[in-house]
Design a protein around this motif. Structure first.
Motif, PDB file in Angstrom:
ATOM      1  N   ILE A  78      -1.940   2.160  -7.535  1.00  0.00           N
ATOM      2  CA  ILE A  78      -1.522   3.013  -6.416  1.00  0.00           C
ATOM      3  C   ILE A  78      -0.326   3.856  -6.821  1.00  0.00           C
ATOM      4  O   ILE A  78      -0.270   5.060  -6.536  1.00  0.00           O
ATOM      5  CB  ILE A  78      -1.216   2.159  -5.169  1.00  0.00           C
ATOM      6  N   HIS A  79       0.634   3.252  -7.513  1.00  0.00           N
ATOM      7  CA  HIS A  79       1.826   3.967  -7.969  1.00  0.00           C
ATOM      8  C   HIS A  79       1.433   5.124  -8.892  1.00  0.00           C
ATOM      9  O   HIS A  79       1.928   6.246  -8.748  1.00  0.00           O
ATOM     10  CB  HIS A  79       2.748   2.994  -8.688  1.00  0.00           C
ATOM     11  N   ASN A  80       0.538   4.859  -9.835  1.00  0.00           N
ATOM     12  CA  ASN A  80       0.102   5.910 -10.752  1.00  0.00           C
ATOM     13  C   ASN A  80      -0.694   6.990 -10.040  1.00  0.00           C
ATOM     14  O   ASN A  80      -0.524   8.175 -10.331  1.00  0.00           O
ATOM     15  CB  ASN A  80      -0.717   5.305 -11.895  1.00  0.00           C
ATOM     16  N   LEU A  81      -1.554   6.599  -9.105  1.00  0.00           N
ATOM     17  CA  LEU A  81      -2.327   7.600  -8.366  1.00  0.00           C
ATOM     18  C   LEU A  81      -1.415   8.518  -7.565  1.00  0.00           C
ATOM     19  O   LEU A  81      -1.688   9.716  -7.427  1.00  0.00           O
ATOM     20  CB  LEU A  81      -3.352   6.916  -7.467  1.00  0.00           C
ATOM     21  N   GLU A  82      -0.313   7.977  -7.033  1.00  0.00           N
ATOM     22  CA  GLU A  82       0.665   8.818  -6.345  1.00  0.00           C
ATOM     23  C   GLU A  82       1.351   9.752  -7.335  1.00  0.00           C
ATOM     24  O   GLU A  82       1.542  10.932  -7.061  1.00  0.00           O
ATOM     25  CB  GLU A  82       1.693   7.968  -5.609  1.00  0.00           C
ATOM     26  N   ASP A  83       1.721   9.224  -8.485  1.00  0.00           N
ATOM     27  CA  ASP A  83       2.382  10.051  -9.503  1.00  0.00           C
ATOM     28  C   ASP A  83       1.481  11.171 -10.003  1.00  0.00           C
ATOM     29  O   ASP A  83       1.942  12.277 -10.276  1.00  0.00           O
ATOM     30  CB  ASP A  83       2.808   9.197 -10.704  1.00  0.00           C
ATOM     31  N   TRP A  84       0.193  10.878 -10.158  1.00  0.00           N
ATOM     32  CA  TRP A  84      -0.749  11.860 -10.680  1.00  0.00           C
ATOM     33  C   TRP A  84      -1.226  12.836  -9.617  1.00  0.00           C
ATOM     34  O   TRP A  84      -1.974  13.752  -9.905  1.00  0.00           O
ATOM     35  CB  TRP A  84      -1.951  11.160 -11.300  1.00  0.00           C
ATOM     36  N   GLY A  85      -0.800  12.644  -8.360  1.00  0.00           N
ATOM     37  CA  GLY A  85      -1.176  13.551  -7.283  1.00  0.00           C
ATOM     38  C   GLY A  85      -2.554  13.293  -6.703  1.00  0.00           C
ATOM     39  O   GLY A  85      -3.058  14.099  -5.931  1.00  0.00           O
ATOM     40  N   VAL A  86      -3.178  12.190  -7.052  1.00  0.00           N
ATOM     41  CA  VAL A  86      -4.502  11.855  -6.523  1.00  0.00           C
ATOM     42  C   VAL A  86      -4.373  11.410  -5.071  1.00  0.00           C
ATOM     43  O   VAL A  86      -5.193  11.769  -4.230  1.00  0.00           O
ATOM     44  CB  VAL A  86      -5.174  10.757  -7.380  1.00  0.00           C
ATOM     45  N   ILE A  87      -3.352  10.614  -4.791  1.00  0.00           N
ATOM     46  CA  ILE A  87      -3.097  10.165  -3.428  1.00  0.00           C
ATOM     47  C   ILE A  87      -2.026  11.072  -2.832  1.00  0.00           C
ATOM     48  O   ILE A  87      -0.907  11.117  -3.320  1.00  0.00           O
ATOM     49  CB  ILE A  87      -2.606   8.700  -3.394  1.00  0.00           C
ATOM     50  N   GLN A  88      -2.410  11.797  -1.804  1.00  0.00           N
ATOM     51  CA  GLN A  88      -1.477  12.707  -1.153  1.00  0.00           C
ATOM     52  C   GLN A  88      -1.016  12.180   0.205  1.00  0.00           C
ATOM     53  O   GLN A  88       0.137  12.307   0.561  1.00  0.00           O
ATOM     54  CB  GLN A  88      -2.124  14.084  -0.959  1.00  0.00           C
ATOM     55  N   SER A  89      -1.948  11.593   0.941  1.00  0.00           N
ATOM     56  CA  SER A  89      -1.635  11.197   2.315  1.00  0.00           C
ATOM     57  C   SER A  89      -0.889   9.872   2.391  1.00  0.00           C
ATOM     58  O   SER A  89      -0.108   9.662   3.298  1.00  0.00           O
ATOM     59  CB  SER A  89      -2.919  11.115   3.142  1.00  0.00           C
ATOM     60  N   LEU A  90      -1.136   8.974   1.458  1.00  0.00           N
ATOM     61  CA  LEU A  90      -0.478   7.671   1.468  1.00  0.00           C
ATOM     62  C   LEU A  90       0.737   7.742   0.558  1.00  0.00           C
ATOM     63  O   LEU A  90       0.626   7.691  -0.639  1.00  0.00           O
ATOM     64  CB  LEU A  90      -1.444   6.582   0.971  1.00  0.00           C
ATOM     65  N   LYS A  91       1.885   7.872   1.149  1.00  0.00           N
ATOM     66  CA  LYS A  91       3.123   7.888   0.378  1.00  0.00           C
ATOM     67  C   LYS A  91       3.887   6.633   0.723  1.00  0.00           C
ATOM     68  O   LYS A  91       4.509   6.529   1.771  1.00  0.00           O
ATOM     69  CB  LYS A  91       3.961   9.139   0.675  1.00  0.00           C
ATOM     70  N   VAL A  92       3.795   5.647  -0.149  1.00  0.00           N
ATOM     71  CA  VAL A  92       4.424   4.362   0.090  1.00  0.00           C
ATOM     72  C   VAL A  92       5.927   4.451  -0.074  1.00  0.00           C
ATOM     73  O   VAL A  92       6.690   3.847   0.659  1.00  0.00           O
ATOM     74  CB  VAL A  92       3.837   3.289  -0.857  1.00  0.00           C
ATOM     75  N   CYS A  93       6.357   5.223  -1.049  1.00  0.00           N
ATOM     76  CA  CYS A  93       7.786   5.262  -1.381  1.00  0.00           C
ATOM     77  C   CYS A  93       8.499   6.423  -0.713  1.00  0.00           C
ATOM     78  O   CYS A  93       7.937   7.478  -0.502  1.00  0.00           O
ATOM     79  CB  CYS A  93       7.972   5.398  -2.884  1.00  0.00           C
ATOM     80  N   GLY A  94       9.729   6.191  -0.436  1.00  0.00           N
ATOM     81  CA  GLY A  94      10.614   7.226   0.044  1.00  0.00           C
ATOM     82  C   GLY A  94      11.970   6.999  -0.565  1.00  0.00           C
ATOM     83  O   GLY A  94      12.273   5.931  -1.082  1.00  0.00           O
ATOM     84  N   VAL A  95      12.785   8.006  -0.551  1.00  0.00           N
ATOM     85  CA  VAL A  95      14.120   7.873  -1.124  1.00  0.00           C
ATOM     86  C   VAL A  95      15.000   7.138  -0.129  1.00  0.00           C
ATOM     87  O   VAL A  95      15.080   7.492   1.034  1.00  0.00           O
ATOM     88  CB  VAL A  95      14.707   9.250  -1.458  1.00  0.00           C
ATOM     89  N   GLY A  96      15.623   6.087  -0.579  1.00  0.00           N
ATOM     90  CA  GLY A  96      16.511   5.312   0.267  1.00  0.00           C
ATOM     91  C   GLY A  96      17.818   5.055  -0.445  1.00  0.00           C
ATOM     92  O   GLY A  96      18.054   5.554  -1.538  1.00  0.00           O
ATOM     93  N   GLN A  97      18.663   4.269   0.151  1.00  0.00           N
ATOM     94  CA  GLN A  97      19.951   3.985  -0.461  1.00  0.00           C
ATOM     95  C   GLN A  97      19.837   3.003  -1.617  1.00  0.00           C
ATOM     96  O   GLN A  97      20.602   3.061  -2.550  1.00  0.00           O
ATOM     97  CB  GLN A  97      20.911   3.427   0.585  1.00  0.00           C
ATOM     98  N   THR A  98      18.897   2.085  -1.536  1.00  0.00           N
ATOM     99  CA  THR A  98      18.809   1.056  -2.565  1.00  0.00           C
ATOM    100  C   THR A  98      17.663   1.274  -3.541  1.00  0.00           C
ATOM    101  O   THR A  98      17.571   0.569  -4.532  1.00  0.00           O
ATOM    102  CB  THR A  98      18.629  -0.337  -1.927  1.00  0.00           C
ATOM    103  N   THR A  99      16.776   2.230  -3.276  1.00  0.00           N
ATOM    104  CA  THR A  99      15.662   2.471  -4.174  1.00  0.00           C
ATOM    105  C   THR A  99      15.515   3.954  -4.432  1.00  0.00           C
ATOM    106  O   THR A  99      15.971   4.788  -3.665  1.00  0.00           O
ATOM    107  CB  THR A  99      14.334   1.936  -3.602  1.00  0.00           C
TER     108      THR A  99
END
Length: 145
Positions: A78-99
């Motif tokens: 899932i992480h790689n599919l997000e990085d490669w732009g295959v998954i557009q609608s499911l964004k598990v990660c967001g920028v936060g203070q600790t990650t």
């Protein structure tokens, strides 16, 4: 008690992945994203459990380690599919203070001759490779004698 080199190899892969992730975060200062943390949750116990099982020759560990490695593999995919732009609608990660965000591309190899590998061998790709190797090594059946 049966010695199986594939069990030792799976342990070495898990140990290198664990040490590598700690080196990236603690030494290089890379902040793990949410998906990276889930992959660590799957990988770190594998380093310990596979090491103990390899030393004891306990092949029954496969019943416990394979599901853990499979969960880590799915998260890494899932992480790689997000990085490669295959998954557009499911964004598990967001920028936060600790990650960090999952789309942060950390320069693994630095500069120089290996700098071109940064776009190919990212940290999520390395995790996917590690989980794939562990699953392959643990799934490879033994011949009955």
């Amino acid at each position: 008690m049966t010695r199986d080199n594939r069990l030792y190899l799976a342990w070495v892969v898990a140990l290198l992945a664990t040490i590598g992730s700690l080196w990236f975060s603690e030494s290089r200062g890379f902040i793990p994203c949410v998906l990276c943390w889930f992959q660590r949750i799957a990988m770190y116990p594998l380093a310990l459990l596979l090491g103990i099982a390899a030393l004891r020759g306990d092949l029954t560990i496969r019943a416990y380690a394979l599901p853990l490695a499979a969960v880590g593999w799915v998260v890494a995919l899932i992480h790689n599919l997000e990085d490669w732009g295959v998954i557009q609608s499911l964004k598990v990660c967001g920028v936060g203070q600790t990650t960090a965000g999952c789309d942060v591309q950390w320069p693994i190899w630095g500069g120089g001759a290996l700098a071109g590998l940064n776009s190919i061998l990212t940290i999520p790709v390395l995790a996917l490779i590690a989980f794939t190797l562990i699953i392959g090594l643990l799934s490879w059946g033994r011949r009955r004698m």
